[in-house]
Write a protein that holds these residues in place. Sequence first.
Motif, PDB file in Angstrom:
ATOM      1  N   VAL A 278       0.857  -1.183   0.000  1.00  7.55           N
ATOM      2  CA  VAL A 278       0.000   0.000   0.000  1.00  7.55           C
ATOM      3  C   VAL A 278       0.895   1.236   0.000  1.00  7.55           C
ATOM      4  O   VAL A 278       1.661   1.467   0.938  1.00  7.55           O
ATOM      5  CB  VAL A 278      -0.936   0.016   1.222  1.00  7.55           C
ATOM      6  N   LEU A 279       0.814   2.016  -1.063  1.00  6.18           N
ATOM      7  CA  LEU A 279       1.645   3.214  -1.194  1.00  6.18           C
ATOM      8  C   LEU A 279       0.950   4.441  -0.634  1.00  6.18           C
ATOM      9  O   LEU A 279       1.611   5.378  -0.163  1.00  6.18           O
ATOM     10  CB  LEU A 279       1.984   3.451  -2.672  1.00  6.18           C
ATOM     11  N   ARG A 280      -0.383   4.413  -0.688  1.00  4.30           N
ATOM     12  CA  ARG A 280      -1.153   5.555  -0.191  1.00  4.30           C
ATOM     13  C   ARG A 280      -2.539   5.078   0.177  1.00  4.30           C
ATOM     14  O   ARG A 280      -3.107   4.211  -0.495  1.00  4.30           O
ATOM     15  CB  ARG A 280      -1.244   6.623  -1.280  1.00  4.30           C
ATOM     16  N   ALA A 281      -3.092   5.603   1.248  1.00  5.64           N
ATOM     17  CA  ALA A 281      -4.448   5.271   1.678  1.00  5.64           C
ATOM     18  C   ALA A 281      -5.141   6.559   2.084  1.00  5.64           C
ATOM     19  O   ALA A 281      -4.828   7.142   3.124  1.00  5.64           O
ATOM     20  CB  ALA A 281      -4.416   4.276   2.841  1.00  5.64           C
ATOM     21  N   ASP A 282      -6.075   7.023   1.256  1.00  2.00           N
ATOM     22  CA  ASP A 282      -6.757   8.284   1.543  1.00  2.00           C
ATOM     23  C   ASP A 282      -8.154   8.255   0.917  1.00  2.00           C
ATOM     24  O   ASP A 282      -8.642   7.197   0.496  1.00  2.00           O
ATOM     25  CB  ASP A 282      -5.944   9.472   1.036  1.00  2.00           C
ATOM     26  N   ALA A 283      -8.783   9.424   0.849  1.00  2.00           N
ATOM     27  CA  ALA A 283     -10.151   9.505   0.353  1.00  2.00           C
ATOM     28  C   ALA A 283     -10.281   9.048  -1.099  1.00  2.00           C
ATOM     29  O   ALA A 283     -11.369   8.638  -1.532  1.00  2.00           O
ATOM     30  CB  ALA A 283     -10.674  10.930   0.493  1.00  2.00           C
ATOM     31  N   GLN A 284      -9.185   9.098  -1.857  1.00  2.00           N
ATOM     32  CA  GLN A 284      -9.235   8.650  -3.251  1.00  2.00           C
ATOM     33  C   GLN A 284      -9.239   7.136  -3.372  1.00  2.00           C
ATOM     34  O   GLN A 284      -9.746   6.593  -4.347  1.00  2.00           O
ATOM     35  CB  GLN A 284      -8.048   9.224  -4.024  1.00  2.00           C
ATOM     36  N   GLY A 285      -8.637   6.444  -2.402  1.00  2.00           N
ATOM     37  CA  GLY A 285      -8.603   4.999  -2.447  1.00  2.00           C
ATOM     38  C   GLY A 285      -7.302   4.436  -1.916  1.00  2.00           C
ATOM     39  O   GLY A 285      -6.502   5.157  -1.294  1.00  2.00           O
ATOM     40  N   LEU A 286      -7.087   3.150  -2.165  1.00  2.00           N
ATOM     41  CA  LEU A 286      -5.837   2.489  -1.787  1.00  2.00           C
ATOM     42  C   LEU A 286      -4.964   2.374  -3.021  1.00  2.00           C
ATOM     43  O   LEU A 286      -5.344   1.700  -3.998  1.00  2.00           O
ATOM     44  CB  LEU A 286      -6.111   1.084  -1.239  1.00  2.00           C
TER      45      LEU A 286
END
Length: 326
Positions: A278-286
């Motif tokens: 997982v490189l990024r987890a935010d409101a846009q998605g995983l």
Amino acid sequence: MPDGRALTPDSPRLRVIFMGTGEIGVPALTWLLDSAEWEVVAVVSQPDKPVGRKQELRASAIKQLALERGVPVLQPVKMRAPEAVAEIVAWRADVIVVMAYGQILPKAVLDAPRLACLNLHASLLPRWRGAAPIQAAIAAGDRATGVTVMYMAEGLDTGDILLMHETPITDTDTGGSLHDRLAGVAAAALAEALPLVAAGRAPRTAQEEARANYAPKLSRENGLIDWKATPAQIDLRIRAMNPWPAAHTLLPTPAGPRQLKVFADSLQGEGAGSPGEVLRADAQGLLVAAQGGAVLLTDIQLEGKRRMKVSELLNGHPIAPGTILG
């Protein structure tokens, strides 16, 4: 080939048996039931099956439609049983039409109709034979698929081709959306094919065996995401397996790994990391690393939870960058 007879305004309606279980056959059966030229004398469907937590018996969509329209329904446990064959033969059908029935027909049934035993298959044969041609076409990256009207033979989807109707596969198609579109294509293909059969003018073209591929029945394991694949390959699998068996991976949690189903994603050119990271987890998605890029997961379902957007999941289940899925 059996003898044919041209339809005229004074011709009696030709007798047809429709055999099907899956919902994809509903538009074709509806067309037959509404036709002025064809009389559906019987419908054959698989026995009712238990569904849901309470395992209550549920009739197929094909059976439900037949009963609503007052058509006799046969549900043999085994179509090869002598009594099942005898019952089919006794209806003296001119044509048998089969779509997503779910049992192999014995030769005695294939030979029962006066004119032809036809199968509506959701593939441009011989591209994908077998039980899951819709998902196979998407997963393979095919740009088009369709419905083949074929004369049934004893082999699996090996019969001669009568005609085909083609439809494109878009970049947003899922197994579910393509299934629904092909259901309509099947009805249109049948509407073109049956008058040709009735008039004795139906073409017959042998399949090219060298081009044949096999798409076996799906299992839950078919949905497993391989994070070592490319983002494009992962996107194809996610779309192909939506809604069932659903693409899935494992999400580490304090209580142990939990299955994470994935229903929608978008391709991302950026992002580098270990497969499944997982490189990024935010409101846009995983944003998850794959081979040569990354995939942004947007629509998911954590084991024990309902289907939701990733942003909703993160409100109660934060996922830290660096987490490895799989």
